[in-house]
Design a protein around this motif. Structure first.
Motif, mmCIF file in Angstrom:
data_model
loop_
_atom_site.group_PDB
_atom_site.id
_atom_site.type_symbol
_atom_site.label_atom_id
_atom_site.label_comp_id
_atom_site.label_asym_id
_atom_site.label_seq_id
_atom_site.Cartn_x
_atom_site.Cartn_y
_atom_site.Cartn_z
ATOM 1 N N ARG A 1 -18.966 -13.446 4.248
ATOM 2 C CA ARG A 1 -18.137 -14.501 3.773
ATOM 3 C C ARG A 1 -17.878 -15.452 4.495
ATOM 4 N NH1 ARG A 1 -13.655 -9.959 1.462
ATOM 5 N NH2 ARG A 1 -15.159 -8.589 0.321
ATOM 6 N N ARG A 2 -17.001 -16.480 4.263
ATOM 7 C CA ARG A 2 -16.844 -17.831 5.093
ATOM 8 C C ARG A 2 -18.081 -18.240 5.423
ATOM 9 N NH1 ARG A 2 -12.842 -15.586 9.945
ATOM 10 N NH2 ARG A 2 -11.549 -14.305 8.771
ATOM 11 N N ARG A 3 -19.067 -18.474 4.309
ATOM 12 C CA ARG A 3 -20.490 -19.133 4.584
ATOM 13 C C ARG A 3 -21.214 -18.405 5.929
ATOM 14 N NH1 ARG A 3 -21.476 -22.529 0.757
ATOM 15 N NH2 ARG A 3 -23.310 -23.397 2.284
ATOM 16 N N GLU A 4 -20.994 -17.421 6.254
ATOM 17 C CA GLU A 4 -21.485 -16.717 7.486
ATOM 18 C C GLU A 4 -22.236 -15.526 7.006
ATOM 19 O OE1 GLU A 4 -18.762 -18.099 11.081
ATOM 20 O OE2 GLU A 4 -17.976 -16.301 10.148
ATOM 21 N N VAL A 5 -22.852 -14.836 7.718
ATOM 22 C CA VAL A 5 -23.602 -13.486 7.713
ATOM 23 C C VAL A 5 -23.355 -12.671 8.777
ATOM 24 C CG1 VAL A 5 -25.323 -14.344 6.180
ATOM 25 C CG2 VAL A 5 -25.695 -14.501 8.500
ATOM 26 N N TYR A 6 -23.463 -11.208 8.809
ATOM 27 C CA TYR A 6 -23.630 -10.263 9.649
ATOM 28 C C TYR A 6 -25.185 -10.167 9.722
ATOM 29 C CZ TYR A 6 -18.601 -9.274 8.693
ATOM 30 O OH TYR A 6 -17.096 -9.309 8.494
ATOM 31 N N TRP A 7 -25.515 -10.303 11.009
ATOM 32 C CA TRP A 7 -27.136 -10.085 11.114
ATOM 33 C C TRP A 7 -27.523 -9.445 12.507
ATOM 34 C CZ3 TRP A 7 -29.780 -12.166 15.174
ATOM 35 C CH2 TRP A 7 -29.160 -13.147 16.064
ATOM 36 N N ALA A 8 -28.829 -8.972 12.463
ATOM 37 C CA ALA A 8 -29.389 -8.427 13.409
ATOM 38 C C ALA A 8 -30.824 -8.558 13.517
ATOM 39 C CB ALA A 8 -29.061 -7.030 13.665
ATOM 40 N N ALA A 9 -31.745 -8.684 14.314
ATOM 41 C CA ALA A 9 -33.080 -8.797 14.481
ATOM 42 C C ALA A 9 -33.750 -7.560 14.821
ATOM 43 C CB ALA A 9 -33.560 -10.059 15.548
ATOM 44 N N TYR A 10 -35.064 -7.238 14.239
ATOM 45 C CA TYR A 10 -35.672 -6.028 14.383
ATOM 46 C C TYR A 10 -37.134 -6.264 14.727
ATOM 47 C CZ TYR A 10 -31.231 -3.988 12.756
ATOM 48 O OH TYR A 10 -30.100 -3.673 12.485
ATOM 49 N N ASP A 11 -37.776 -5.292 15.297
ATOM 50 C CA ASP A 11 -39.170 -5.405 15.473
ATOM 51 C C ASP A 11 -39.918 -4.936 13.995
ATOM 52 O OD1 ASP A 11 -39.194 -2.852 15.916
ATOM 53 O OD2 ASP A 11 -39.689 -2.881 18.056
ATOM 54 N N SER A 12 -41.150 -4.780 14.089
ATOM 55 C CA SER A 12 -41.866 -4.310 12.859
ATOM 56 C C SER A 12 -41.672 -2.838 12.657
ATOM 57 C CB SER A 12 -43.440 -4.713 13.229
ATOM 58 O OG SER A 12 -43.805 -3.831 14.068
ATOM 59 N N SER A 13 -41.436 -2.064 13.658
ATOM 60 C CA SER A 13 -40.979 -0.749 13.306
ATOM 61 C C SER A 13 -39.517 -0.386 13.012
ATOM 62 C CB SER A 13 -41.115 0.210 14.908
ATOM 63 O OG SER A 13 -40.166 -0.212 16.029
ATOM 64 N N GLY A 14 -38.723 -1.561 13.116
ATOM 65 C CA GLY A 14 -37.344 -1.408 12.597
ATOM 66 C C GLY A 14 -36.608 -1.119 13.982
ATOM 67 N N CYS A 15 -36.824 -1.355 15.084
ATOM 68 C CA CYS A 15 -35.948 -1.174 16.369
ATOM 69 C C CYS A 15 -35.304 -2.569 16.523
ATOM 70 C CB CYS A 15 -36.811 -0.814 17.444
ATOM 71 S SG CYS A 15 -35.850 -0.368 19.011
ATOM 72 N N ARG A 16 -34.101 -2.392 16.482
ATOM 73 C CA ARG A 16 -33.272 -3.578 16.881
ATOM 74 C C ARG A 16 -33.330 -4.368 18.192
ATOM 75 N NH1 ARG A 16 -27.276 -3.055 17.691
ATOM 76 N NH2 ARG A 16 -27.511 -1.123 16.481
ATOM 77 N N THR A 17 -33.666 -5.684 18.103
ATOM 78 C CA THR A 17 -33.912 -6.301 19.244
ATOM 79 C C THR A 17 -32.826 -7.377 19.497
ATOM 80 O OG1 THR A 17 -35.546 -7.792 17.911
ATOM 81 C CG2 THR A 17 -36.397 -6.155 18.852
ATOM 82 N N ALA A 18 -31.895 -7.710 18.598
ATOM 83 C CA ALA A 18 -30.772 -8.600 18.972
ATOM 84 C C ALA A 18 -29.785 -8.176 17.857
ATOM 85 C CB ALA A 18 -31.364 -10.000 18.760
ATOM 86 N N GLY A 19 -28.468 -8.484 18.473
ATOM 87 C CA GLY A 19 -27.380 -8.329 17.367
ATOM 88 C C GLY A 19 -26.882 -6.746 17.587
ATOM 89 N N PRO A 20 -25.630 -6.504 16.644
ATOM 90 C CA PRO A 20 -25.253 -7.582 15.488
ATOM 91 C C PRO A 20 -24.285 -8.494 15.949
ATOM 92 C CG PRO A 20 -23.829 -5.314 15.898
ATOM 93 C CD PRO A 20 -25.190 -5.222 16.850
ATOM 94 N N GLN A 21 -24.517 -9.595 15.274
ATOM 95 C CA GLN A 21 -23.698 -10.625 15.387
ATOM 96 C C GLN A 21 -23.115 -11.112 13.948
ATOM 97 O OE1 GLN A 21 -25.231 -13.735 18.242
ATOM 98 N NE2 GLN A 21 -26.556 -12.472 18.999
ATOM 99 N N VAL A 22 -22.250 -11.909 14.112
ATOM 100 C CA VAL A 22 -21.730 -12.890 13.022
ATOM 101 C C VAL A 22 -21.990 -14.375 13.252
ATOM 102 C CG1 VAL A 22 -19.096 -12.695 13.671
ATOM 103 C CG2 VAL A 22 -19.954 -13.088 11.375
ATOM 104 N N GLY A 23 -22.195 -15.194 12.065
ATOM 105 C CA GLY A 23 -22.367 -16.521 12.492
ATOM 106 C C GLY A 23 -22.945 -17.091 11.089
ATOM 107 N N SER A 24 -23.380 -18.405 11.088
ATOM 108 C CA SER A 24 -23.677 -18.999 9.829
ATOM 109 C C SER A 24 -25.319 -18.648 9.998
ATOM 110 C CB SER A 24 -23.764 -20.526 10.105
ATOM 111 O OG SER A 24 -24.461 -21.210 11.013
ATOM 112 N N ALA A 25 -25.827 -18.665 8.759
ATOM 113 C CA ALA A 25 -27.297 -18.282 8.600
ATOM 114 C C ALA A 25 -28.233 -19.420 9.125
ATOM 115 C CB ALA A 25 -27.604 -18.220 6.880
ATOM 116 N N ALA A 26 -27.779 -20.502 9.100
ATOM 117 C CA ALA A 26 -28.672 -21.340 9.799
ATOM 118 C C ALA A 26 -28.754 -21.317 11.353
ATOM 119 C CB ALA A 26 -27.862 -22.917 9.674
ATOM 120 N N THR A 27 -27.832 -20.796 12.069
ATOM 121 C CA THR A 27 -27.907 -20.575 13.380
ATOM 122 C C THR A 27 -28.787 -19.285 13.891
ATOM 123 O OG1 THR A 27 -26.113 -18.917 13.639
ATOM 124 C CG2 THR A 27 -25.570 -21.212 13.744
ATOM 125 N N VAL A 28 -29.219 -18.579 12.735
ATOM 126 C CA VAL A 28 -30.002 -17.205 13.019
ATOM 127 C C VAL A 28 -31.270 -17.471 13.672
ATOM 128 C CG1 VAL A 28 -30.917 -15.024 12.192
ATOM 129 C CG2 VAL A 28 -28.431 -15.770 11.431
#
Length: 218
Positions: free
Chosen positions: A120-147
């Motif tokens: 909401r508020r024009r933001e996303v909860y997000w995290a980044a993953y490698d090809s195997s699904g292992c998390r490499t960054a996040g979780p964070q909250v912010g605008s989609a444009a900043t991801v």
């Protein structure tokens, strides 16, 4: 093992029952305003479909978010209460990790990707993953444009955020919401970090206590 999994961290209210090897029953309803009304009837329905009772359960898994305060606390409260009443361990999993698990299972092996859900508020909860699904960054909250700036690339994304903000992501991947069947698989396979059943809000709730009234006296 007979594991009951539930997640209410997104508009999807999702419940599944899994033994040590497979999902026995599952049900999901997407309705962002009826988490409280829907969750326990879905639990009852899934148990009935599998021919099981609450006394047969050995474990409970619950999505801990991130997600909106109101919906997220419904699943956490239910999981904690059932765990306390039945004397069962309650396993928490980040909902973004659950979506990532589903994304890897749903597509051929590929490169890195992002999971982005609606904050909401024009933001996303997000995290980044490698090809195997292992998390490499996040979780964070912010605008989609900043991801892209945060991870250094424009990547494909699973989750509702990819559909809400298509200009910010390379392409949308399935699934859109976390599925309780994937949550159960994550716990059984230890495919992601297992957490305490505490809410992962990432920011303060929208509702706040009213401030003290100022005196009008001079």
């Amino acid at each position: 093992m007979l594991l009951l999994a539930m997640d209410t961290s997104t508009p999807a209210v999702t419940v599944a029952l899994r033994d040590g090897e497979r999902v026995l029953a599952q049900a999901t309803t997407v309705d962002p305003r009826r988490h409280t009304e829907l969750l326990m009837p879905l639990v009852t329905s899934v148990l009935a479909d599998a021919g099981a009772g609450r006394s047969d359960l050995t474990d409970i898994a619950v999505g801990v978010g991130p997600g909106p305060f109101t919906g997220l606390r419904v699943g956490l409260a239910a999981a904690r209460t059932m765990g306390a009443v039945l004397g069962l361990p309650v396993h928490g999993v980040c909902g973004l990790d659950v979506v990532a698990y589903g994304a890897v299972a749903a597509r051929a092996p590929g490169g890195a990707f992002v999971v982005a859900t609606d904050a909401r508020r024009r933001e996303v909860y997000w995290a980044a993953y490698d090809s195997s699904g292992c998390r490499t960054a996040g979780p964070q909250v912010g605008s989609a444009a900043t991801v892209a700036a945060e991870v250094g690339a424009v990547l494909p994304a699973a989750g509702a955020g990819a559909r809400l903000y298509p200009d910010a992501f390379e392409r949308a991947l399935e699934p859109e919401y976390p599925a309780a069947a994937d949550l159960a698989a994550v716990v059984v396979e230890k495919a992601a970090e297992i957490l305490p059943p505490d809410p992962l809000y990432l920011r303060r709730p929208d509702a706040t206590p009213p401030a003290a009234r100022k005196s009008v006296l001079t």
